[in-house]
Each structure stands twice: as structure tokens, then as C-alpha cells.
Scaffold this motif. Structure first.
Motif, PDB file in Angstrom:
ATOM      1  N   LEU A  42     -15.281  -9.587 -53.413  1.00 42.33           N
ATOM      2  CA  LEU A  42     -15.127  -8.144 -53.612  1.00 42.33           C
ATOM      3  C   LEU A  42     -13.934  -7.608 -52.816  1.00 42.33           C
ATOM      4  CD1 LEU A  42     -18.737  -6.613 -53.774  1.00 42.33           C
ATOM      5  CD2 LEU A  42     -17.345  -7.580 -55.567  1.00 42.33           C
ATOM      6  N   ARG A  43     -13.780  -8.079 -51.590  1.00 41.27           N
ATOM      7  CA  ARG A  43     -12.643  -7.583 -50.794  1.00 41.27           C
ATOM      8  C   ARG A  43     -11.317  -7.985 -51.439  1.00 41.27           C
ATOM      9  NH1 ARG A  43     -13.145  -9.714 -45.049  1.00 41.27           N
ATOM     10  NH2 ARG A  43     -11.294  -8.431 -44.674  1.00 41.27           N
ATOM     11  N   TYR A  44     -11.264  -9.178 -52.035  1.00 44.57           N
ATOM     12  CA  TYR A  44     -10.047  -9.577 -52.768  1.00 44.57           C
ATOM     13  C   TYR A  44      -9.767  -8.571 -53.895  1.00 44.57           C
ATOM     14  CZ  TYR A  44      -7.216 -11.676 -56.373  1.00 44.57           C
ATOM     15  OH  TYR A  44      -6.254 -11.856 -57.325  1.00 44.57           O
ATOM     16  N   ALA A  45     -10.796  -8.284 -54.710  1.00 41.25           N
ATOM     17  CA  ALA A  45     -10.589  -7.419 -55.883  1.00 41.25           C
ATOM     18  C   ALA A  45     -10.275  -5.980 -55.477  1.00 41.25           C
ATOM     19  CB  ALA A  45     -11.827  -7.460 -56.780  1.00 41.25           C
ATOM     20  N   PHE A  46     -11.015  -5.449 -54.494  1.00 39.24           N
ATOM     21  CA  PHE A  46     -10.744  -4.075 -54.042  1.00 39.24           C
ATOM     22  C   PHE A  46      -9.334  -3.966 -53.461  1.00 39.24           C
ATOM     23  CE2 PHE A  46     -15.551  -3.657 -52.869  1.00 39.24           C
ATOM     24  CZ  PHE A  46     -15.873  -3.277 -54.163  1.00 39.24           C
ATOM     25  N   GLY A  47      -8.818  -5.071 -52.949  1.00 40.78           N
ATOM     26  CA  GLY A  47      -7.489  -5.057 -52.334  1.00 40.78           C
ATOM     27  C   GLY A  47      -6.347  -5.057 -53.336  1.00 40.78           C
TER      28      GLY A  47
ATOM     29  N   ALA B 219     -22.625  -2.098 -49.464  1.00 38.05           N
ATOM     30  CA  ALA B 219     -22.285  -2.285 -48.048  1.00 38.05           C
ATOM     31  C   ALA B 219     -20.855  -2.819 -47.916  1.00 38.05           C
ATOM     32  CB  ALA B 219     -23.282  -3.234 -47.388  1.00 38.05           C
ATOM     33  N   ILE B 220     -20.479  -3.747 -48.783  1.00 35.75           N
ATOM     34  CA  ILE B 220     -19.116  -4.315 -48.732  1.00 35.75           C
ATOM     35  C   ILE B 220     -18.088  -3.233 -49.096  1.00 35.75           C
ATOM     36  CG2 ILE B 220     -17.546  -6.015 -49.754  1.00 35.75           C
ATOM     37  CD1 ILE B 220     -20.156  -7.777 -50.195  1.00 35.75           C
ATOM     38  N   ALA B 221     -18.407  -2.453 -50.125  1.00 41.20           N
ATOM     39  CA  ALA B 221     -17.460  -1.409 -50.556  1.00 41.20           C
ATOM     40  C   ALA B 221     -17.322  -0.322 -49.499  1.00 41.20           C
ATOM     41  CB  ALA B 221     -17.921  -0.808 -51.886  1.00 41.20           C
ATOM     42  N   GLU B 222     -18.444   0.038 -48.876  1.00 42.19           N
ATOM     43  CA  GLU B 222     -18.410   1.140 -47.896  1.00 42.19           C
ATOM     44  C   GLU B 222     -17.631   0.751 -46.640  1.00 42.19           C
ATOM     45  OE1 GLU B 222     -22.587   1.912 -47.617  1.00 42.19           O
ATOM     46  OE2 GLU B 222     -22.593   3.248 -49.376  1.00 42.19           O
ATOM     47  N   SER B 223     -17.614  -0.552 -46.310  1.00 42.61           N
ATOM     48  CA  SER B 223     -16.890  -0.972 -45.098  1.00 42.61           C
ATOM     49  C   SER B 223     -15.605  -1.715 -45.459  1.00 42.61           C
ATOM     50  CB  SER B 223     -17.790  -1.885 -44.255  1.00 42.61           C
ATOM     51  OG  SER B 223     -18.090  -3.055 -45.005  1.00 42.61           O
ATOM     52  N   PHE B 224     -15.104  -1.470 -46.665  1.00 44.89           N
ATOM     53  CA  PHE B 224     -13.989  -2.267 -47.184  1.00 44.89           C
ATOM     54  C   PHE B 224     -12.741  -2.240 -46.305  1.00 44.89           C
ATOM     55  CE2 PHE B 224     -10.006  -1.842 -49.785  1.00 44.89           C
ATOM     56  CZ  PHE B 224      -9.789  -3.207 -49.921  1.00 44.89           C
ATOM     57  N   GLU B 225     -12.278  -3.451 -46.000  1.00 45.05           N
ATOM     58  CA  GLU B 225     -10.944  -3.664 -45.412  1.00 45.05           C
ATOM     59  C   GLU B 225     -10.305  -4.744 -46.275  1.00 45.05           C
ATOM     60  OE1 GLU B 225      -9.423  -2.474 -42.706  1.00 45.05           O
ATOM     61  OE2 GLU B 225     -11.067  -1.316 -41.822  1.00 45.05           O
ATOM     62  N   PRO B 226      -9.048  -4.575 -46.696  1.00 49.24           N
ATOM     63  CA  PRO B 226      -8.423  -5.630 -47.496  1.00 49.24           C
ATOM     64  C   PRO B 226      -8.403  -6.956 -46.728  1.00 49.24           C
ATOM     65  CG  PRO B 226      -6.988  -3.696 -47.325  1.00 49.24           C
ATOM     66  CD  PRO B 226      -8.147  -3.466 -46.393  1.00 49.24           C
ATOM     67  N   LEU B 227      -8.454  -8.064 -47.463  1.00 45.74           N
ATOM     68  CA  LEU B 227      -8.273  -9.364 -46.813  1.00 45.74           C
ATOM     69  C   LEU B 227      -6.887  -9.392 -46.167  1.00 45.74           C
ATOM     70  CD1 LEU B 227      -9.506 -11.808 -49.659  1.00 45.74           C
ATOM     71  CD2 LEU B 227     -10.781 -11.147 -47.610  1.00 45.74           C
ATOM     72  N   THR B 228      -6.793  -9.941 -44.971  1.00 50.80           N
ATOM     73  CA  THR B 228      -5.455 -10.159 -44.394  1.00 50.80           C
ATOM     74  C   THR B 228      -4.793 -11.304 -45.178  1.00 50.80           C
ATOM     75  OG1 THR B 228      -6.238 -11.839 -42.877  1.00 50.80           O
ATOM     76  CG2 THR B 228      -6.305  -9.546 -42.094  1.00 50.80           C
TER      77      THR B 228
END
Ligand SMILES: NC(=O)c1ccc[n+]([C@@H]2O[C@H](COP(=O)([O-])OP(=O)(O)OC[C@H]3O[C@@H](n4cnc5c(N)ncnc54)[C@H](OP(=O)(O)O)[C@@H]3O)[C@@H](O)[C@H]2O)c1
Length: 290
Positions: free
Chosen positions: A215-220, A241-250
Motif C-alpha cells: 500500500l505504501r508503494y501504491a500511495f507513493g 491504519a496504513i493509509a492514516e499513517s502513510f509515509e512514502p517508502l524511502t
């Protein structure tokens, strides 16, 4: 949850949206559970709901409709036409509106354009695109959309034929490696103000061992929103929970993720990229059906 503008519509949606294909008996989700999941999704801030005429012989739309009936103004509804002909698609739209218990949908998509033959059929004289134009004129549809998970160049061609308002596209990390919508379609869509919706982000189950990084990959990605197919409250809670605390992958996390999943980049694990969805033995061919 972070929100992003949705193309030229003037709307903005949270990064996590609801894929409505799986709130059905086929996925061991009862009607009672489906209604609870959809109501909770709205209560927690999700506004965008994707479904289709073809999902589970109408059960997916019918179940969504049981919530739409009470909460229409809180929901953006996108559904799809499977039939490529104008008359057939209009009949499907009438059925969709009845099941969804509404007199209009916010978006109507030409569903799953897997090759150029299907694109020609949809956009030809007498094709479903003309049904969409008529339905928009008559107020049954607000925005016209298209979806594909196979080859981004088909949608590049689609945008040359018609100024679609949005596109639903496969954007899992696995899709990064072959016929990549992220590389070949997102830049063009963004330059033209076409809203984009990511799907397949859990790879139809191939990536469910690593929901967080998927999810973090896609949201990024530079995408308007991402639909995830959710069939239980537990999945909804985890994805929220993942969306609410989303930080892009480094960059380092992204590379590590790619190196972990690269063994999965094969037709059996990504059947939506195969030339024949039912026999995922080979990759789609670029010039198939041209
Ligand atoms: N051509 C098109 O236009 C098209 C085609 C297909 C889908 N769609 C749309 O896209 C939406 C998303 O579906 P998708 O096909 O792209 O599949 P996906 O989102 O990649 O995968 C969804 C599946 O992942 C699992 N899952 C979801 N959240 C999870 C979590 N937190 N933990 C573990 N597993 C989790 C569930 O399956 P299990 O519990 O069974 O593992 C769920 O059914 C669909 O609902 C539909 O609205 C559009």
C-alpha cells in the motif's frame, strides 16, 4: 488521511478508496457484513466506491446499493459497462442504477479494455462510449472513465480518441516490472488532468503477505486514489491504519521491497497481465489484436 485532487472534477478523495468487488458470497462475505464494512468505511472517511455491473451477477452492486439508499450524498459511486455496444451498455446502466438504488452514478467506466479490438468496439460508432455520452447528457452519469490492467499503451491510445475524465489502472509493485502503467501512463494522464485510480495493489492476493509495503508503494505514486478490494472488517481496519499513517517508502525501502518481490513477477502470479486471463501462461503481447 491524506486527500488528493481528482483530475479536473474539483473533488478530492482520501488516498484509500473502496474496491467493491469482494463484498459478496463468492468471497465469504455475507450481506450483513458487507453493509457493516461499507458503513464503517464511510464513517472512517472513505468516500470513493468502485463497483461494476458484472461483479458476481450483480450482487456486488446490490449490496453497495443497500448503503447507497441511505447515504448517497456521502458516496462517490463508480460503476462499469461490460457490454461494448451502445444499446447493451445502456441496458447494463439501467440495471446498475436499479441495483445501486440511485438515479445517477458519479463515474461510468468502459470496463477492462484488455486489447485494441475491445478498445475499437467500445469507441466505434454504435459502441458503449456513445452510450456514455448519451447517459451524461441525460444526467445518469457525471464523468466518463475507462479501465485496464494489461497494457498501458492501450489507454494512451484511448486518450487520443476521447478525453476520458479518469482511468482505473493496475498499479501494484509487481506492475512496475512489466507493461508498467506507472511508467507509461501516469505521466501522460497527469499532464492531461485525467484522474487516476490504482488497483491490483495487493496483486489479487500475490502481495497480501506484505500489505504495508504494497500500500505504501501504491500511495507513493502520483495517483489520485487507490482502490483496495476489502471483504472483512479486519482488512478494512488494517488498510485504514496504513493509509492514516502513510509515509512514502524511502528509496532504500522501495529497492528492498522490489528485491523481495521480484520472484513473483511471472504470469501465474500476475494473471491480469497475461494474454489470456484464464490461462495465465504467457505475457500479453503489445500488438495483440491491433
Ligand atoms: N478491470 C477492472 O476495472 C477491475 C478489475 C478487477 C478489480 N477491479 C476493482 O479493483 C478493486 C480492487 O481489487 P483488485 O482486483 O485490484 O485486488 P487487490 O486489491 O489487489 O486484492 C484484494 C484482495 O486482497 C486481500 N486483502 C485486502 N486487504 C487485505 C489486508 N489488509 N490483509 C490481507 N489481505 C487483504 C483480499 O483477498 P483475500 O482475503 O481473499 O486474500 C482482497 O479481496 C476491486 O474490488 C474492484 O473494485 C477493477
Amino acid at each position: 488521511m491524506e486527500t488528493r485532487p481528482f483530475g479536473k472534477t474539483g473533488e478530492s478523495f482520501p488516498i484509500l478508496s473502496f474496491g467493491g468487488q469482494r463484498i459478496v458470497d463468492d468471497h465469504d462475505c455475507t450481506e450483513e457484513e458487507a453493509i457493516e464494512i461499507v458503513n464503517t468505511a464511510i464513517d472512517r472517511g472513505i468516500r470513493y466506491f468502485d463497483t461494476a455491473w458484472i461483479y458476481s451477477q450483480g450482487q456486488a452492486e446490490t449490496r453497495l446499493g443497500k448503503v447507497v439508499k441511505h447515504r448517497r450524498s456521502e458516496m462517490w459511486i463508480a460503476t462499469k459497462a461490460w457490454d461494448t455496444t451502445r444499446d447493451g451498455a445502456l441496458r447494463q446502466l439501467e440495471e446498475s442504477l436499479g441495483r445501486l438504488q440511485t438515479d445517477y452514478v458519479d463515474e461510468w467506466r468502459l470496463h477492462n479494455v484488455w486489447d485494441y479490438v475491445r478498445l475499437h468496439a467500445f469507441t466505434a460508432e454504435g459502441g458503449a462510449l456513445h452510450a456514455a455520452l448519451q447517459a451524461r447528457e441525460e444526467g445518469m452519469v457525471r464523468y466518463i472513465s475507462i479501465s485496464s490492467h494489461t497494457d498501458p499503451q492501450i489507454l494512451v491510445e484511448a486518450l487520443k480518441r476521447f478525453p476520458f475524465d479518469s482511468a482505473l489502472i493496475a498499479l501494484s509493485a509487481l506492475d512496475h516490472f512489466i507493461l508498467s502503467f506507472a511508467e507509461e501512463f501516469l505521466p501522460k494522464a497527469n499532464a492531461e488532468g485525467v484522474a487516476t485510480i490504482g488497483m491490483k495493489v495487493l496483486g489479487l492476493g500475490s502481495l497480501t503477505h506484505d500489505v504495508e509495503r504494497s500500500l505504501r508503494y501504491a500511495f507513493g505514486l502520483p495517483v489520485s486514489t487507490v482502490v483496495v478490494g476489502m471483504e472483512s472488517m479486519a482488512q478494512l481496519e488494517q488498510n485504514l491504519a496504513i493509509a492514516e499513517s502513510f509515509e512514502p517508502l524511502t528509496d532504500a525501502e522501495r529497492l528492498a521491497f522490489f528485491s523481495d518481490i521480484i520472484p513473483l513477477v511471472q504470469p501465474v502470479k500476475m494473471p491480469w497481465k497475461a494474454a489470456d486471463w484464464n490461462q495465465p501462461t504467457q505475457w500479453a503481447s503489445r500488438d495483440r489484436g491491433r
